[in-house]
Design an enzyme around this catalytic site. Structure first.
Site, short mmCIF file in Angstrom:
data_model
loop_
_atom_site.label_atom_id
_atom_site.label_comp_id
_atom_site.label_asym_id
_atom_site.label_seq_id
_atom_site.Cartn_x
_atom_site.Cartn_y
_atom_site.Cartn_z
N ASP A 47 -13.41 47.28 -39.00
CA ASP A 47 -13.53 45.95 -38.39
C ASP A 47 -12.39 45.09 -38.93
O ASP A 47 -12.49 44.49 -40.00
CB ASP A 47 -14.89 45.33 -38.70
CG ASP A 47 -15.06 44.00 -37.97
OD1 ASP A 47 -14.05 43.45 -37.47
OD2 ASP A 47 -16.19 43.51 -37.89
N HIS A 84 -11.95 37.76 -41.39
CA HIS A 84 -12.41 38.22 -42.69
C HIS A 84 -11.27 38.42 -43.70
O HIS A 84 -11.52 38.85 -44.82
CB HIS A 84 -13.19 39.53 -42.53
CG HIS A 84 -14.25 39.46 -41.49
ND1 HIS A 84 -15.34 38.63 -41.61
CD2 HIS A 84 -14.38 40.06 -40.28
CE1 HIS A 84 -16.11 38.75 -40.53
NE2 HIS A 84 -15.54 39.60 -39.70
N ILE A 114 -14.51 34.79 -44.31
CA ILE A 114 -15.93 35.05 -44.58
C ILE A 114 -16.18 36.56 -44.56
O ILE A 114 -15.39 37.32 -44.00
CB ILE A 114 -16.84 34.34 -43.55
CG1 ILE A 114 -16.60 34.85 -42.12
CG2 ILE A 114 -16.64 32.83 -43.62
CD1 ILE A 114 -17.57 34.28 -41.10
N GLY A 160 -20.60 40.32 -41.38
CA GLY A 160 -22.06 40.38 -41.37
C GLY A 160 -22.54 41.80 -41.66
O GLY A 160 -23.50 42.02 -42.41
C1 LIG Z 1 -18.52 38.04 -25.47
C2 LIG Z 1 -17.90 38.60 -26.66
C3 LIG Z 1 -18.38 39.91 -26.99
C4 LIG Z 1 -17.53 40.52 -27.98
C5 LIG Z 1 -18.07 41.83 -28.30
C6 LIG Z 1 -18.62 41.86 -29.65
C7 LIG Z 1 -19.18 43.17 -29.95
C8 LIG Z 1 -19.35 43.47 -31.37
C9 LIG Z 1 -18.66 42.61 -32.32
C10 LIG Z 1 -19.55 42.25 -33.45
C11 LIG Z 1 -19.06 41.12 -34.25
C12 LIG Z 1 -17.69 41.29 -34.74
C13 LIG Z 1 -17.18 40.07 -35.40
C14 LIG Z 1 -17.88 39.88 -36.67
C15 LIG Z 1 -18.05 38.68 -37.13
C16 LIG Z 1 -18.81 38.47 -38.33
O1 LIG Z 1 -19.19 39.34 -39.07
S1 LIG Z 1 -19.17 36.84 -38.66
C17 LIG Z 1 -20.05 36.94 -40.20
C18 LIG Z 1 -21.49 37.22 -40.04
N1 LIG Z 1 -22.18 36.19 -39.36
C19 LIG Z 1 -22.40 34.98 -39.90
O2 LIG Z 1 -21.96 34.68 -40.99
C20 LIG Z 1 -23.25 34.00 -39.11
C21 LIG Z 1 -24.23 33.31 -40.03
N2 LIG Z 1 -25.10 32.42 -39.28
C22 LIG Z 1 -24.76 31.14 -39.02
O3 LIG Z 1 -23.71 30.65 -39.41
C23 LIG Z 1 -25.75 30.34 -38.21
O4 LIG Z 1 -27.01 30.95 -38.27
C24 LIG Z 1 -25.33 30.22 -36.70
C25 LIG Z 1 -25.17 31.59 -36.05
C26 LIG Z 1 -24.03 29.39 -36.61
C27 LIG Z 1 -26.44 29.46 -35.96
O5 LIG Z 1 -26.76 28.30 -36.66
P1 LIG Z 1 -27.07 26.95 -35.87
O6 LIG Z 1 -25.93 26.57 -35.00
O7 LIG Z 1 -27.52 25.96 -36.87
O8 LIG Z 1 -28.22 27.41 -34.91
P2 LIG Z 1 -29.69 26.83 -34.78
O9 LIG Z 1 -29.62 25.39 -34.38
O10 LIG Z 1 -30.47 27.17 -36.01
O11 LIG Z 1 -30.28 27.71 -33.59
C28 LIG Z 1 -29.84 27.50 -32.22
C29 LIG Z 1 -30.46 28.62 -31.39
O12 LIG Z 1 -29.81 29.85 -31.69
C30 LIG Z 1 -30.74 30.81 -32.23
N3 LIG Z 1 -30.07 31.44 -33.39
C31 LIG Z 1 -29.76 30.85 -34.54
N4 LIG Z 1 -29.13 31.71 -35.34
C32 LIG Z 1 -29.06 32.88 -34.68
C33 LIG Z 1 -28.55 34.16 -35.02
N5 LIG Z 1 -27.99 34.41 -36.21
N6 LIG Z 1 -28.65 35.14 -34.11
C34 LIG Z 1 -29.25 34.93 -32.93
N7 LIG Z 1 -29.77 33.72 -32.55
C35 LIG Z 1 -29.66 32.71 -33.43
C36 LIG Z 1 -31.94 30.00 -32.69
O13 LIG Z 1 -33.10 30.76 -32.65
C37 LIG Z 1 -31.94 28.85 -31.71
O14 LIG Z 1 -32.56 29.26 -30.52
P3 LIG Z 1 -33.88 28.52 -30.03
O15 LIG Z 1 -34.87 28.71 -31.12
O16 LIG Z 1 -34.27 29.19 -28.74
O17 LIG Z 1 -33.46 27.10 -29.82
#
Ligand SMILES: CCCCCCCCCCCCC/C=C/C(=O)SCCNC(=O)CCNC(=O)[C@H](O)C(C)(C)COP(=O)(O)OP(=O)(O)OC[C@H]1O[C@@H](n2cnc3c(N)ncnc32)[C@H](O)[C@@H]1OP(=O)(O)O
Length: 299
Positions: A198, A203, A218, A221
């Site tokens: 990755d 990162h 960061i 994940g």
């Molecule tokens: C289209 C693109 C596709 C690309 C293809 C990708 C495929 C695979 C790639 C995989 C990823 C590669 C890249 C990697 C990146 C990383 O590793 S990043 C590091 C790891 N992740 C983090 O550090 C994230 C940590 N989490 C946060 O910072 C926060 O939780 C957040 C995600 C920013 C959310 O916080 P916040 O804005 O405060 O949200 P809330 O107000 O609490 O909630 C809003 C709604 O969202 C839902 N929700 C909250 N968190 C998550 C979550 N982690 N996953 C899923 N859903 C989440 C929450 O339930 C709320 O919904 P409702 O309850 O319905 O309102």
């Protein structure tokens, strides 16, 4: 009426076929991954962990941590995806959740075909939540080895719903979801972990991290997830990685390389609930569960 590709168009998006990807790995990849999630990081002769990086006691194969399969869900996707009918800014993407099912013990080397599909999309207003499912089959036998469901949290991409009811699509049922100290991750943890494939500069590159809204790079994940599940295997599964059936985790807050991760776990039948915290900030950063196949009688 014709719509442009960037305007939200659920029909176009849900009909879109994602490309198949391929993964080939060998024992070296397995060992580099294990080191990247801290195997033998505290004790180079740790009898629960040496088997993930070395042919301990002449064992025939290096054993594979179940979270290794999360790498198959990345494929070429870390560069972003072109999705017709949906617009997002890849620099604001965060990994939200990971769900893993492992169907049989993992071979120490293999070639796989990954079938990728869109499993969900939800409009959360300030963000969109997109789910990508990856089913990995062993090339040749066509046997299904594992399944990953990756949730990405796309900051700034919400608010696209065209009716008063927020758009919500899922193609799977929604009922799927002791204390141990694990070592401080090294400041170079993300730089080591990225060698497992990755290479997202979020990162490793301070400028990219700043553009994404973070003071410094960061941790991946999936690296945090690897540390946490390795702790569950050590404490609950007596070091046996094949005891793990299903893994689910939600990334609650960002982790910076060098912070100390503490994973707490609670056993409920054959389900282990776990929570990982950053010690220095007393902040929960990951929570989820692991379903195991059975328990050793001495537990
Ligand atoms: C289209 C693109 C596709 C690309 C293809 C990708 C495929 C695979 C790639 C995989 C990823 C590669 C890249 C990697 C990146 C990383 O590793 S990043 C590091 C790891 N992740 C983090 O550090 C994230 C940590 N989490 C946060 O910072 C926060 O939780 C957040 C995600 C920013 C959310 O916080 P916040 O804005 O405060 O949200 P809330 O107000 O609490 O909630 C809003 C709604 O969202 C839902 N929700 C909250 N968190 C998550 C979550 N982690 N996953 C899923 N859903 C989440 C929450 O339930 C709320 O919904 P409702 O309850 O319905 O309102």
């Amino acid at each position: 009426m014709a719509t442009s590709d960037s305007e939200f168009n659920p029909d176009l998006l849900l009909a879109h076929k994602l490309p198949e990807t391929r993964s080939t790995y060998n024992e070296r990849d397995v060992a580099i991954y294990a080191l990247g999630v801290g195997a033998c990081g505290q004790d180079a002769v740790d009898s629960d962990e040496l088997k993930f990086v070395y042919h301990e006691n002449g064992q025939e194969h290096i054993q594979v941590l179940p979270t290794f399969v999360s790498l198959f869900s990345l494929g070429s996707l870390t560069d972003g995806l072109d999705l017709p009918g949906f617009k997002y800014d890849p620099s604001l993407l965060l990994h939200g959740q990971q769900y893993i099912e492992v169907y049989r013990p993992l071979p120490s080397k293999a070639s796989l075909i990954n079938k990728v599909s869109l499993a969900g999309l939800q409009d959360k207003g300030k963000a969109a939540i997109l789910e990508i499912e990856t089913r990995s089959y062993e090339q040749g036998s066509d046997e299904l080895l594992c399944m990953n469901r990756t949730t990405v949290f796309l900051r700034g991409a919400g608010g696209f719903s065209k009716s008063s009811q927020p758009f919500s699509y899922k193609n799977y049922p929604s009922n799927q979801g002791l204390a141990v100290k694990i070592p401080q991750s090294q400041p170079s943890a993300a730089l080591l972990y990225r060698l497992s494939g990755d290479y997202n500069p979020l990162h490793s590159d301070p400028n990219v991290a700043k553009l994404a809204g973070f003071p410094r790079p960061i941790l991946h994940g999936l690296c945090t997830l690897g540390f946490a599940i390795k702790a569950v295997i050590k404490c609950i599964c007596k070091g046996d990685p094949s005891a793990v059936k299903t893994i689910s985790g939600r990334f609650l807050a960002t982790v910076f390389p060098g912070e100390t991760l503490i994973t707490e776990m609670w056993l409920q039948g054959l389900r282990v609930l776990y929570q990982t915290k950053v010690k220095e900030r007393d902040k929960a950063v990951l929570s989820g569960y692991v379903d195991i196949r059975g328990l050793s009688s001495s537990l």
